[in-house]
Design a protein around this motif. Structure first.
Motif, PDB file in Angstrom:
ATOM      1  N   ARG A  43       0.681  -1.182  -0.059  1.00  0.00           N
ATOM      2  CA  ARG A  43      -0.120   0.125   0.135  1.00  0.00           C
ATOM      3  C   ARG A  43       0.849   1.215   0.042  1.00  0.00           C
ATOM      4  O   ARG A  43       1.834   1.468   0.740  1.00  0.00           O
ATOM      5  CB  ARG A  43      -0.921   0.052   1.184  1.00  0.00           C
ATOM      6  N   PRO A  44       0.658   2.161  -0.911  1.00  0.00           N
ATOM      7  CA  PRO A  44       1.361   3.459  -0.983  1.00  0.00           C
ATOM      8  C   PRO A  44       1.285   4.468  -0.047  1.00  0.00           C
ATOM      9  O   PRO A  44       2.407   5.357   0.295  1.00  0.00           O
ATOM     10  CB  PRO A  44       1.096   4.013  -2.421  1.00  0.00           C
ATOM     11  N   ARG A  62       3.540  -0.069  -5.241  1.00  0.00           N
ATOM     12  CA  ARG A  62       1.903  -0.227  -4.873  1.00  0.00           C
ATOM     13  C   ARG A  62       1.662  -1.696  -5.513  1.00  0.00           C
ATOM     14  O   ARG A  62       2.022  -2.011  -6.556  1.00  0.00           O
ATOM     15  CB  ARG A  62       1.252   0.683  -5.335  1.00  0.00           C
TER      16      ARG A  62
END
Length: 721
Positions: A43-44, A62
């Motif tokens: 997850r970014p 991502r």
């Protein structure tokens, strides 16, 4: 451990955000490591440390798997006990189709299997329909590659970056490209096992149609490519089998340690698996990278201490570390790198910022203790293996290290080894506690360099003493005598300058004016480890370190409560470090304080029981133990960390009084003890030069009974009180 944020020209670790509450999954292979969330996603936003990293750069920022644009529901996830691969079990949420048909949650089972191998990340999504009706949905992969340097991930702001190039998009693959300011082309290759229904530079959508109880798979191979290097392009199954076979081969040839306590056994197994994961193949053999995520690279000090901790059962690690550090020993003066002839490297980084010199750690020698520790490891390796040929090959490097100690290490000619950084952006403090504020006086004022740390003098003492033994074995009698005499003189000089009677311990350091830093610190336990401490002082040091100001229940703090800069949440001024505790326990046992060593071992074992996967991190906070609670986690600790993973093995060696003399083909156990939690311990395939032993140890009413259950070759076992 070296710091990683630059503020005003200094590099350090700030706890800008807590990572202690983020449940992540870690994989590593060679120069590649990855941090996922529990789903196996990357997850970014808000989870900046997640990603797929290769040679100091994040190649995937991502990665998300969705079913009709919805995240699957997590059932369970774990990294398998040997750290080879991650498995996440998931199911579908309620899925509504445009025609009104829905797929009820719990109908579809997804198994995501992820592993790393030779610079590539392999992802398999296995999909099974357990419903009574056919199902159809879109399986999508969202992905991005930002190519940020690891130092950028940790907060360093760059004045400029390179440029993203147009992505290459095909029916079953995407190549994302970045040209750095170093003029190096970095590419992330996303290659799928089937053509996509829709494909763009950031998303692939596959149409999945399954009959009742039908199963299918979709594989993704992510390749990290630098400067046009060829990718391996292994099929998933081939890579998986090869990766597993490598681990099984390593385990089959290793010394095995098992005990009758399942929880202690879990700690041993996890530590061993973490150690194996951090081992990285080099041209000189295996080298343990320091820790994930911030220190997944070569560190001289960390590699040396990890090798010392594991030497008794895995001497090949020590050989790889010695060989690599000898090959990278400094040969010239270079102020930018804090390098001087004969000095052992501190840190070696890859990546765009290191290549451009935006950080000083591409090849950095700013450590005061790696060079004497190199001598300590060489001497202990020689005793463990009797490998005269390797020592003869290593001797020129040993001589250069000894010359560095006397010429460059002793900056003012007072007979002590000091440090002072010459690099503009180098580390201010260059011992293992290298925070900006880690060396100070009783009133809290920071010590000014040149600084002579107490533990470093011990490493020099032990290094010269052991180098003398190597010299004698190589027929260099004159050098041997000189080194023995120099060690003796250092021991006498040290007692006069460092002992603080009112503190019951040695001073932390001497500053530029030769004023002792009268601070109670864990550093003073290291002269026990090296044998530099005077026997008359050893009991006082043991009492001090195991007293309530130091020992809070989870181990020995780095700084005692009551000291001016004590803070249980700080990096070096009140926290608990497993490797530090293991070194101190080894020193306590060396001076005969076995019960104290057992207490340290038991405390770290109790701490491991509260940690996820029984994995001890780089450090944890030094708050006192509270009923029903585990240790308080440090927010940005590396986990796993090599010398923390290896701590258990040095702790076991210490309480067992285990020493191996390969020249005599003999294993010694001096007054062996086991903690109350371990009624029995088995050691299998303990290898010497010409044979091996299997040992069985049982705690009884009078001590520990030792039996040799199997013997190969002419190997003796000696147990003494």
């Amino acid at each position: 451990m070296s710091q990683i944020i630059e503020v005003g020209g200094e590099f350090y670790i700030p706890a800008t955000s807590s990572l202690a509450d983020l449940d992540t999954r870690v994989l590593k292979d060679g120069e590649t490591f990855a941090i996922f969330d529990r789903h196996g996603d990357i997850r970014p936003l808000g989870f900046e440390k997640q990603g797929l990293f290769h040679e100091g750069t994040r190649f995937v920022s991502r990665l998300r798997v969705e079913m009709n644009d919805k995240a699957p529901l997590l059932l369970s996830s774990n990294v398998k006990e040997d750290n080879d691969y991650l498995v996440a079990d998931q199911s579908n949420p309620d899925i509504y189709q445009p025609d009104g048909v829905s797929i009820r949650s719990g109908t579809i089972h997804l198994v995501r299997t992820i592993f790393l191998f030779e610079g590539e990340c392999f992802v398999r999504v296995q999909i099974s329909n357990f419903g009574l009706e056919p199902v159809g949905f879109g399986l999508s992969f969202r992905f991005q590659a930002d190519f940020v340097d690891l130092f950028e991930v940790r907060g360093v702001r760059r004045r400029a970056r390179g440029r993203m190039l147009p992505s290459v998009v095909a029916s079953n693959m995407v190549v994302v490209r970045y040209e750095g300011l170093d003029r190096v082309l970095r590419e992330t290759h996303f290659h799928f096992s089937r053509p996509a229904q829709e494909m763009s530079s950031e998303r692939a959508i596959f149409s999945i149609e399954l009959k009742p109880h039908e199963q299918t798979t979709c594989d993704l191979r992510i390749g990290c490519r630098i400067a046009g290097r060829a990718l391996r392009h292994h099929p998933f199954d081939v890579a998986f089998k090869t990766r597993r076979a490598q681990f099984e081969e390593w385990r089959a040839d290793s010394t095995l340690i098992e005990c009758a306590n399942p929880q202690f056994d879990d700690w041993i197994c996890q530590s061993r698996a973490d150690l194996h994961m951090l081992l990285t193949h080099t041209s000189c053999g295996f080298y343990p990278f320091a820790g994930i995520p911030w220190f997944s690279c070569v560190f001289g000090r960390d590699g040396l201490i990890t090798a010392l901790e594991t030497l008794w059962f895995e001497p090949d690690i020590a050989r790889g570390v010695l060989g690599y550090l000898a090959a990278n020993q400094a040969t010239e003066l270079n102020a930018v790198q804090d390098a001087e002839p004969g000095k052992i490297i501190h840190e070696q980084r890859r990546g765009e910022m290191a290549a451009l010199g935006e950080i000083p750690f591409g090849r950095y020698y700013g450590t005061i203790d790696a060079t004497p520790l190199f001598l300590v490891l060489a001497g202990q390796y020689f005793e463990r293996t009797a490998d005269v040929g390797f020592m003869a090959k290593l001797w020129p490097n040993i001589e250069r290290a000894l010359a560095w100690i006397d010429r460059y290490g002793d900056l003012d000619g007072d007979g002590f080894v000091e440090y002072q950084s010459h690099a503009e952006h180098g580390l201010r403090n260059q011992g293992w506690k290298d925070s900006e504020d880690s060396v100070f006086h009783a009133d809290g004022n920071l010590a000014e360099a040149p600084i002579a740390l107490c533990e470093v003098q011990g490493y020099v003492f032990e290094g010269k003493r052991l180098a003398a033994q190597i010299a004698a074995a190589l027929g260099r009698k004159d050098i041997s005598v000189e080194l023995e005499q120099a060690a003796k003189q250092l021991k006498d000089r040290f007692q006069r300058k460092f002992w603080c009677e009112e503190l019951g311990t040695y001073a932390l350091a001497l500053d530029v004016k030769k004023r002792p830093c009268r601070v109670r610190s864990s550093n003073a336990g290291h002269p026990l480890f090296s044998g530099l401490a005077a026997p008359a002082h050893a009991a006082r040091i043991a009492e001090t370190l195991l007293g309530g100001d130091f020992f809070g229940g989870w181990g020995i703090r780095t700084v005692a409560t009551g000291e001016s800069r004590y803070n249980p949440m700080s990096y070096h001024n009140g926290s608990v470090w497993p490797h530090d505790n293991a070194i101190i326990a080894s020193g306590l046992a060396r001076y005969g304080f076995k019960q104290a060593a057992l207490r340290v071992l038991s405390a770290l074992f109790e701490a491991s029981r509260s940690m996820e996967l029984n994995r001890l991190p780089e450090l944890y906070c030094g708050f006192p133990r509270r009923q029903g609670e585990g240790p308080t986690l440090y927010p940005v600790a590396c986990n796993p960390q090599a010398w923390a993973s290896a701590a258990i093995f040095l702790l076991l060696q210490s309480v067992l009084g285990l020493r191996i003399d390969s020249a005599a083909q003999r294993v010694y156990l001096k007054n062996p003890m086991l903690p109350g939690a371990i009624p029995a311990l088995e050691i299998a395939n303990l290898k010497l030069k010409t044979g091996s032993l299997d040992l069985s140890l049982r705690r009884d009413t009078v001590g520990v009974a030792v039996n040799v259950t199997h013997r190969s070759g002419n190997v003796d076992m000696v147990v003494t009180a």
